[in-house]
Design a protein around this motif. Structure first.
Motif, PDB file in Angstrom:
ATOM      1  N   GLY A  18       0.817  -1.215   0.000  1.00  0.00           N
ATOM      2  CA  GLY A  18       0.000   0.000   0.000  1.00  0.00           C
ATOM      3  C   GLY A  18       0.845   1.257   0.000  1.00  0.00           C
ATOM      4  N   LEU A  19       1.956   1.248   0.734  1.00  0.00           N
ATOM      5  CA  LEU A  19       2.870   2.388   0.765  1.00  0.00           C
ATOM      6  C   LEU A  19       3.459   2.630  -0.625  1.00  0.00           C
ATOM      7  N   VAL A  20       3.885   1.572  -1.280  1.00  0.00           N
ATOM      8  CA  VAL A  20       4.433   1.689  -2.632  1.00  0.00           C
ATOM      9  C   VAL A  20       3.372   2.255  -3.583  1.00  0.00           C
ATOM     10  N   ILE A  21       2.162   1.751  -3.476  1.00  0.00           N
ATOM     11  CA  ILE A  21       1.078   2.227  -4.341  1.00  0.00           C
ATOM     12  C   ILE A  21       0.779   3.697  -4.076  1.00  0.00           C
ATOM     13  N   ALA A  22       0.746   4.087  -2.805  1.00  0.00           N
ATOM     14  CA  ALA A  22       0.488   5.490  -2.462  1.00  0.00           C
ATOM     15  C   ALA A  22       1.564   6.400  -3.048  1.00  0.00           C
ATOM     16  N   LEU A  23       2.817   5.980  -2.946  1.00  0.00           N
ATOM     17  CA  LEU A  23       3.906   6.795  -3.496  1.00  0.00           C
ATOM     18  C   LEU A  23       3.844   6.860  -5.019  1.00  0.00           C
ATOM     19  N   ALA A  24       3.425   5.786  -5.654  1.00  0.00           N
ATOM     20  CA  ALA A  24       3.313   5.791  -7.111  1.00  0.00           C
ATOM     21  C   ALA A  24       2.118   6.625  -7.570  1.00  0.00           C
ATOM     22  N   ASP A  25       1.013   6.523  -6.859  1.00  0.00           N
ATOM     23  CA  ASP A  25      -0.217   7.212  -7.270  1.00  0.00           C
ATOM     24  C   ASP A  25      -0.266   8.676  -6.839  1.00  0.00           C
ATOM     25  N   ARG A  26       0.303   8.987  -5.667  1.00  0.00           N
ATOM     26  CA  ARG A  26       0.171  10.332  -5.104  1.00  0.00           C
ATOM     27  C   ARG A  26       1.492  11.052  -4.917  1.00  0.00           C
ATOM     28  N   GLY A  27       2.602  10.351  -5.129  1.00  0.00           N
ATOM     29  CA  GLY A  27       3.897  10.891  -4.774  1.00  0.00           C
ATOM     30  C   GLY A  27       4.401  11.965  -5.701  1.00  0.00           C
ATOM     31  N   PRO A  28       5.455  12.622  -5.325  1.00  0.00           N
ATOM     32  CA  PRO A  28       6.176  12.402  -4.067  1.00  0.00           C
ATOM     33  C   PRO A  28       5.367  12.887  -2.859  1.00  0.00           C
ATOM     34  N   ILE A  29       5.631  12.237  -1.735  1.00  0.00           N
ATOM     35  CA  ILE A  29       4.919  12.561  -0.495  1.00  0.00           C
ATOM     36  C   ILE A  29       5.956  12.842   0.586  1.00  0.00           C
ATOM     37  N   ALA A  30       5.748  13.928   1.336  1.00  0.00           N
ATOM     38  CA  ALA A  30       6.646  14.294   2.433  1.00  0.00           C
ATOM     39  C   ALA A  30       6.533  13.267   3.559  1.00  0.00           C
ATOM     40  N   VAL A  31       7.637  13.051   4.266  1.00  0.00           N
ATOM     41  CA  VAL A  31       7.658  12.102   5.373  1.00  0.00           C
ATOM     42  C   VAL A  31       6.595  12.465   6.406  1.00  0.00           C
ATOM     43  N   ARG A  32       6.452  13.739   6.702  1.00  0.00           N
ATOM     44  CA  ARG A  32       5.457  14.176   7.692  1.00  0.00           C
ATOM     45  C   ARG A  32       4.049  13.750   7.265  1.00  0.00           C
ATOM     46  N   GLN A  33       3.733  13.883   5.984  1.00  0.00           N
ATOM     47  CA  GLN A  33       2.426  13.458   5.483  1.00  0.00           C
ATOM     48  C   GLN A  33       2.263  11.942   5.565  1.00  0.00           C
ATOM     49  N   GLU A  44      14.440   9.100  -2.507  1.00  0.00           N
ATOM     50  CA  GLU A  44      14.185  10.337  -1.770  1.00  0.00           C
ATOM     51  C   GLU A  44      13.810  11.448  -2.732  1.00  0.00           C
ATOM     52  N   ALA A  45      13.000  12.368  -2.220  1.00  0.00           N
ATOM     53  CA  ALA A  45      12.573  13.526  -3.000  1.00  0.00           C
ATOM     54  C   ALA A  45      12.360  14.685  -2.037  1.00  0.00           C
ATOM     55  N   THR A  46      12.385  15.884  -2.550  1.00  0.00           N
ATOM     56  CA  THR A  46      12.075  17.059  -1.748  1.00  0.00           C
ATOM     57  C   THR A  46      10.654  17.486  -2.079  1.00  0.00           C
ATOM     58  N   VAL A  47       9.847  17.642  -1.033  1.00  0.00           N
ATOM     59  CA  VAL A  47       8.447  18.019  -1.208  1.00  0.00           C
ATOM     60  C   VAL A  47       8.199  19.274  -0.377  1.00  0.00           C
ATOM     61  N   GLU A  56      10.648  19.867   2.262  1.00  0.00           N
ATOM     62  CA  GLU A  56      10.805  18.791   3.258  1.00  0.00           C
ATOM     63  C   GLU A  56      11.259  17.515   2.579  1.00  0.00           C
ATOM     64  N   ARG A  57      11.854  16.643   3.396  1.00  0.00           N
ATOM     65  CA  ARG A  57      12.260  15.332   2.884  1.00  0.00           C
ATOM     66  C   ARG A  57      11.022  14.498   2.629  1.00  0.00           C
ATOM     67  N   GLY A  58      11.027  13.820   1.481  1.00  0.00           N
ATOM     68  CA  GLY A  58       9.933  12.938   1.122  1.00  0.00           C
ATOM     69  C   GLY A  58      10.433  11.806   0.254  1.00  0.00           C
ATOM     70  N   TYR A  59       9.485  11.060  -0.303  1.00  0.00           N
ATOM     71  CA  TYR A  59       9.823   9.911  -1.136  1.00  0.00           C
ATOM     72  C   TYR A  59       8.878   9.828  -2.313  1.00  0.00           C
ATOM     73  N   ARG A  60       9.375   9.194  -3.386  1.00  0.00           N
ATOM     74  CA  ARG A  60       8.560   8.943  -4.570  1.00  0.00           C
ATOM     75  C   ARG A  60       8.929   7.574  -5.133  1.00  0.00           C
ATOM     76  N   ALA A  61       8.016   7.019  -5.914  1.00  0.00           N
ATOM     77  CA  ALA A  61       8.258   5.742  -6.580  1.00  0.00           C
ATOM     78  C   ALA A  61       9.229   5.964  -7.736  1.00  0.00           C
TER      79      ALA A  61
END
Length: 145
Positions: A75-90, A117-120, A123-128
């Protein structure tokens, strides 16, 4: 079952051998056919026949299958692919994972090459990654429609 290779370098799984020909299976195409024995050579050091059989699965999908061990991580992978990049706080606020669980999962996914890793918004975030997206398109062909 053994792994064999023909003169052109195509790898097959040996299904059955007779005096003059062998029934082989191509894991890349799913084709099964007979080839003359003098055109086949047993492949030494190529890994197990099960590894050869897995070669028919897209490498990105094999990585996804190897790295994702449970539904929450998928689910985390899917969220990052569908909605990313997403900040760690989010990610922490929105998905109910504690910080250590989230960072542990992200570290495994980064090591597998599925997430980066990505900048959102500063802030530090992540993307697929692209490979992750390819794998998800294969396992969820109707997700985009």
């Amino acid at each position: 079952m053994k792994t064999v290779r023909d003169a052109e370098g195509t790898r097959y799984l040996l299904r059955k051998r007779s005096t003059e020909s062998s029934l082989v299976y191509d894991p890349e195409t799913g084709e099964e056919r007979y080839l003359p024995n003098d055109r086949l050579e047993e492949e030494e050091g190529s890994g197990s026949p099960l590894e050869t059989a897995a070669a028919g699965v897209d490498p990105a999908v094999r990585t996804l299958l190897s790295a994702v061990h449970d539904d929450e991580t998928l689910g985390l992978v899917i969220a990052l692919a569908d909605r990313g990049p997403i900040a760690v706080r989010q990610l922490l606020d929105g998905y109910g994972l504690c910080e250590s669980d989230l960072h542990g999962r992200l570290a495994e996914l980064v090591a597998a090459g599925l997430v980066e890793e990505a900048t959102v918004a500063g802030e530090r975030g992540y993307r697929a990654t692209g490979d992750c997206r390819v794998a998800l398109e294969i396992v969820r062909p109707d997700a985009g429609s």
